[in-house]
Motif scaffolding. Structure first.
Motif, PDB file in Angstrom:
ATOM      1  N   PRO A  16       0.795  -1.228   0.000  1.00 56.97           N
ATOM      2  CA  PRO A  16       0.000   0.000   0.000  1.00 56.97           C
ATOM      3  C   PRO A  16       0.829   1.280   0.000  1.00 56.97           C
ATOM      4  O   PRO A  16       0.367   2.317  -0.448  1.00 56.97           O
ATOM      5  CB  PRO A  16      -0.841  -0.118   1.272  1.00 56.97           C
ATOM      6  N   GLN A  17       2.064   1.230   0.458  1.00 56.92           N
ATOM      7  CA  GLN A  17       2.885   2.445   0.485  1.00 56.92           C
ATOM      8  C   GLN A  17       3.239   2.933  -0.922  1.00 56.92           C
ATOM      9  O   GLN A  17       3.656   4.065  -1.099  1.00 56.92           O
ATOM     10  CB  GLN A  17       4.152   2.256   1.331  1.00 56.92           C
ATOM     11  N   TYR A  18       3.051   2.097  -1.928  1.00 55.47           N
ATOM     12  CA  TYR A  18       3.331   2.476  -3.311  1.00 55.47           C
ATOM     13  C   TYR A  18       2.048   2.669  -4.127  1.00 55.47           C
ATOM     14  O   TYR A  18       2.113   2.937  -5.332  1.00 55.47           O
ATOM     15  CB  TYR A  18       4.210   1.422  -3.993  1.00 55.47           C
ATOM     16  N   ILE A  33      14.663  -7.234 -13.166  1.00 49.61           N
ATOM     17  CA  ILE A  33      13.644  -6.221 -13.423  1.00 49.61           C
ATOM     18  C   ILE A  33      13.870  -5.120 -12.400  1.00 49.61           C
ATOM     19  O   ILE A  33      13.929  -5.384 -11.201  1.00 49.61           O
ATOM     20  CB  ILE A  33      12.226  -6.794 -13.276  1.00 49.61           C
ATOM     21  N   VAL A  34      13.997  -3.892 -12.882  1.00 49.59           N
ATOM     22  CA  VAL A  34      14.214  -2.754 -11.994  1.00 49.59           C
ATOM     23  C   VAL A  34      12.969  -1.875 -12.043  1.00 49.59           C
ATOM     24  O   VAL A  34      12.521  -1.470 -13.113  1.00 49.59           O
ATOM     25  CB  VAL A  34      15.453  -1.941 -12.422  1.00 49.59           C
ATOM     26  N   ILE A  35      12.398  -1.609 -10.872  1.00 49.51           N
ATOM     27  CA  ILE A  35      11.216  -0.755 -10.758  1.00 49.51           C
ATOM     28  C   ILE A  35      11.650   0.522 -10.062  1.00 49.51           C
ATOM     29  O   ILE A  35      12.172   0.488  -8.948  1.00 49.51           O
ATOM     30  CB  ILE A  35      10.101  -1.452  -9.951  1.00 49.51           C
ATOM     31  N   ARG A  36      11.448   1.643 -10.753  1.00 51.46           N
ATOM     32  CA  ARG A  36      11.853   2.939 -10.206  1.00 51.46           C
ATOM     33  C   ARG A  36      10.640   3.855 -10.138  1.00 51.46           C
ATOM     34  O   ARG A  36       9.879   3.954 -11.078  1.00 51.46           O
ATOM     35  CB  ARG A  36      12.915   3.579 -11.102  1.00 51.46           C
ATOM     36  N   ARG A  37      10.477   4.538  -8.993  1.00 47.89           N
ATOM     37  CA  ARG A  37       9.402   5.519  -8.888  1.00 47.89           C
ATOM     38  C   ARG A  37       9.715   6.680  -9.835  1.00 47.89           C
ATOM     39  O   ARG A  37      10.870   7.001 -10.081  1.00 47.89           O
ATOM     40  CB  ARG A  37       9.264   6.027  -7.462  1.00 47.89           C
TER      41      ARG A  37
END
Length: 86
Positions: A16-18, A33-37
């Motif tokens: 939930p924080q994202y 796999i790289v997930i970037r905000r």
């Protein structure tokens, strides 16, 4: 680091924080796999982030404004006095 399992449709939840955040998913390397905000901005404003000189000028202007340092503005009364006869 956290281990998570994708569901039957290949989905992954980050928590939930994202929730509601924009992310960039870089899957160009098959081993990771790289997930970037990320943030989105209008195309017509993107030029500022691509122009280092403009960024420095904006930053200097913001510093000056915060310090209350302003240039002398135009004398509107004097400028408009030319139209008094009109």
């Amino acid at each position: 680091m956290t281990t998570k399992t994708l569901d039957s449709k290949g989905r992954l939840t980050l928590g939930p924080q994202y929730a509601g955040q924009l992310v960039i998913i870089d899957d160009s390397d098959s081993s990771q796999i790289v997930i970037r905000r990320a943030v989105a901005l209008p195309v017509e404003e993107a030029w500022l982030f691509q122009n280092e000189k403009a960024q420095k000028l904006v930053a200097a202007g913001l510093r000056d404004a915060k310090a209350g340092e302003f240039v002398e503005g135009p004398d509107l009364d004097a400028d408009l006095s030319a139209f008094d006869d009109e």
